[in-house]
Design an enzyme around this catalytic site. Structure first.
Site, mmCIF file in Angstrom:
data_model
loop_
_atom_site.group_PDB
_atom_site.id
_atom_site.type_symbol
_atom_site.label_atom_id
_atom_site.label_comp_id
_atom_site.label_asym_id
_atom_site.label_seq_id
_atom_site.Cartn_x
_atom_site.Cartn_y
_atom_site.Cartn_z
ATOM 1 N N SER A 22 -1.175 3.064 -5.413
ATOM 2 C CA SER A 22 -1.349 3.418 -3.992
ATOM 3 C C SER A 22 -0.492 2.485 -3.126
ATOM 4 O O SER A 22 0.116 2.912 -2.146
ATOM 5 C CB SER A 22 -2.811 3.284 -3.578
ATOM 6 O OG SER A 22 -3.508 4.482 -3.808
ATOM 7 N N LYS A 44 -13.698 0.997 2.130
ATOM 8 C CA LYS A 44 -14.199 2.154 1.378
ATOM 9 C C LYS A 44 -14.823 3.127 2.356
ATOM 10 O O LYS A 44 -15.306 2.726 3.423
ATOM 11 C CB LYS A 44 -15.257 1.715 0.355
ATOM 12 C CG LYS A 44 -15.410 2.670 -0.804
ATOM 13 C CD LYS A 44 -14.323 2.481 -1.852
ATOM 14 C CE LYS A 44 -14.445 3.440 -3.000
ATOM 15 N NZ LYS A 44 -13.525 3.086 -4.087
ATOM 16 N N ASN A 64 -10.985 12.018 -13.106
ATOM 17 C CA ASN A 64 -9.597 11.585 -12.957
ATOM 18 C C ASN A 64 -9.293 10.311 -13.747
ATOM 19 O O ASN A 64 -8.356 10.269 -14.557
ATOM 20 C CB ASN A 64 -9.283 11.387 -11.470
ATOM 21 C CG ASN A 64 -7.904 10.815 -11.272
ATOM 22 O OD1 ASN A 64 -7.683 9.605 -11.326
ATOM 23 N ND2 ASN A 64 -6.931 11.689 -11.108
ATOM 24 N N THR A 108 -4.869 5.018 -12.507
ATOM 25 C CA THR A 108 -6.072 4.233 -12.820
ATOM 26 C C THR A 108 -6.277 4.185 -14.332
ATOM 27 O O THR A 108 -6.524 3.119 -14.914
ATOM 28 C CB THR A 108 -7.306 4.817 -12.091
ATOM 29 O OG1 THR A 108 -7.004 4.849 -10.692
ATOM 30 C CG2 THR A 108 -8.545 3.976 -12.322
ATOM 31 N N LYS A 152 -10.738 -6.947 -5.629
ATOM 32 C CA LYS A 152 -9.775 -6.324 -6.540
ATOM 33 C C LYS A 152 -8.324 -6.457 -6.046
ATOM 34 O O LYS A 152 -7.426 -6.806 -6.809
ATOM 35 C CB LYS A 152 -10.158 -4.844 -6.595
ATOM 36 C CG LYS A 152 -9.566 -4.062 -7.709
ATOM 37 C CD LYS A 152 -9.804 -2.575 -7.520
ATOM 38 C CE LYS A 152 -11.254 -2.156 -7.531
ATOM 39 N NZ LYS A 152 -11.360 -0.663 -7.553
#
Ligand code: NAD
Length: 432
Positions: A362, A109, A224, A193, A97
């Site tokens: 981010s 992650k 979210n 997002t 990504k």
């Protein structure tokens, strides 16, 4: 075999897509070997003193898939089903990504196997701080930068950032993103997002000459990512006919307004100052209630998946009647289901493009923190829109030119960038 995979097959499934891309774009040798497995995988035990004085120990992981294009980057998940396999797969998707939208990051992650909704607020804070202490040696603005994911939000990131500052004996805001703005978080990060997913949908709809007001959307999830997508898509004129969460789904032919639903759903949460919301979208008045997974089979123009991975699989893909699928969650469609959708001519706007809004903002948060800057929200949103437009058009054009799906085009785009960096670093590197 059941269509819905357990985590044991998740990484194999993700890797099978990778092998296809290697063959399609001719990745050989070093790059092929390096990209097949994560570069660092840390398993930790996080002891937490509970309010009743007892001690519980929660298993956790942090996986750095690679840091070829830059430091590892990716969220932290608190969920009872978290496993090393899942975290590894999510870190792989992060690596792809970040490359797809040309960010100077590798993939990472983290996760803790816990049902965070069973913890008090103080127990949750101790868990968040304990997890950071456990992984601090591999974190840092130039090494690995965590962010929020399922069940971790700005509040949790604030505790984690504070813990890291204590350990570092100084302020290191760029070590964690998704923080509350008062602690150096970027304006626009909370909605990023969802906002990014809407940009990708808008860009695709414009190419298809499809108007928002003529487009019906069903959204799986109301957390979210899903809520902000729903709110902004509704403002833009799309007709949101259904939304769901883990407890159920609601439907309205005329369209739902996400804001009052969220107001109602979070009333108790605000009243009792809780980190999580216990209520469901099903609390909304004047709407039809559906079985939770009925939402996946509605006849709509766009099915937006914004909950968890493996939601559309071999056993339910043939019931999907949507005309297009938007992947806001990571990995919500298995590779077998994806092939079936492709054969049926149902376009899928893939996760590695459609949910990049979060990691892009981010990245802007990290840039602001490193430079001691605070950008206006309009500035953040404008940069997000510009980057997504540029990168999405490259993928749409590539898909058209090479007559392949958007997912294949995005993977080719991302893996090519990573493979080029591996080759350019020379032949004698023995570590990153
Ligand atoms: P969240 O915890 O805020 O929300 C998750 C939502 O999914 C909740 O509403 C939950 O009730 C719902 N849900 C869970 N199981 C469900 C089911 N079986 N059916 C219907 N709904 C169900 O999490 P989030 O941050 O919104 O993340 C959602 C997805 O988006 C995840 O795949 C995550 O990795 C991905 N994502 C999130 C971000 C981000 O910035 N938050 C960025 C990129 C990708």
């Amino acid at each position: 075999m059941s269509g819905q995979m357990d985590h044991a097959n998740l990484f194999d499934d993700a890797r099978s897509r990778l092998e296809e891309v290697f063959d399609a774009i001719g990745v050989q040798g070093d790059a092929r070997e390096r990209l097949r497995q994560p570069s660092l995988s840390l398993q930790v035990s996080v002891p937490v003193r509970m309010d009743d004085g007892s001690l519980r120990v929660f298993p956790g992981w942090r996986v750095q898939y690679n840091n070829i294009l830059g430091p590892a980057k990716g969220g932290i998940r608190f969920h009872p089903e978290v496993s090393q396999e899942e975290v590894t797969t999510l870190s792989f998707w992060m690596a792809v990504k970040c490359a797809v939208v040309d960010l100077p990051y590798g993939g990472g992650k983290g996760g803790v196997k816990v049902d965070p909704k069973q913890l008090s607020k103080l127990e949750l804070e101790r868990l968040a701080r304990g997890y950071v202490r456990a992984i601090a040696d591999i974190m840092g603005p130039d090494r690995d930068i965590p962010a929020p994911d399922v069940n971790t939000n700005a509040t949790v990131m604030g505790w984690m950032a504070d813990e890291f500052d204590h350990l570092a004996r100084g302020k290191v805001p760029a070590a964690i993103t998704g923080k509350p703005p008062a602690l150096g978080g970027s304006l626009g990060r909370v909605a990023a997002t969802g906002r990014g997913a809407l940009h990708v949908l808008d860009l695709w709809a414009a190419r298809e000459r499809r108007k928002p007001e003529e487009t019906t959307v069903a959204i799986q999830g109301f957390g979210n990512a899903a809520y902000h997508f729903a709110r902004l898509a509704h403002e833009r004129g799309y007709r949101i006919v259904a939304v769901s969460d883990s407890k159920g789904a609601i439907y309205s032919r005329e369209g739902l307004d996400p804001d009052p639903i969220m107001e109602q759903k979070t009333h108790n949460q605000r009243l009792h100052d809780m980190v999580y919301c216990d209520d469901s979208v099903c609390i909304a008045d004047d709407v039809e209630k559906l079985e939770r997974d009925e939402l996946l089979t509605l006849e709509v123009d766009v099915l937006a998946l914004a909950a968890l991975e493996n939601q559309i699989h071999e056993d339910n893909v043939d019931q999907v009647k949507a005309r297009a699928v938007l992947e806001i969650a990571n990995g919500p469609v298995t590779s077998q289901a994806d092939e079936r959708l492709e054969k049926r001519g149902v376009p899928v706007l893939p996760d590695v493009l459609a949910n990049t809004g979060g990691v892009i903002v981010s990245y802007y948060e990290w840039v602001q923190n490193r430079n001691g800057e605070r950008w206006a929200e309009e500035n953040v949103n404008a940069r997000l829109a510009e980057r997504l437009e540029r990168q999405s058009q490259l993928i749409f054009e590539r898909a058209e030119r090479e007559e392949i799906s958007y997912r294949k085009a995005a993977y080719r785009q991302g893996i090519e960038r990573i493979a080029e960096a591996i080759q350019l670093r020379g032949n004698c590197q023995d570590s990153e």
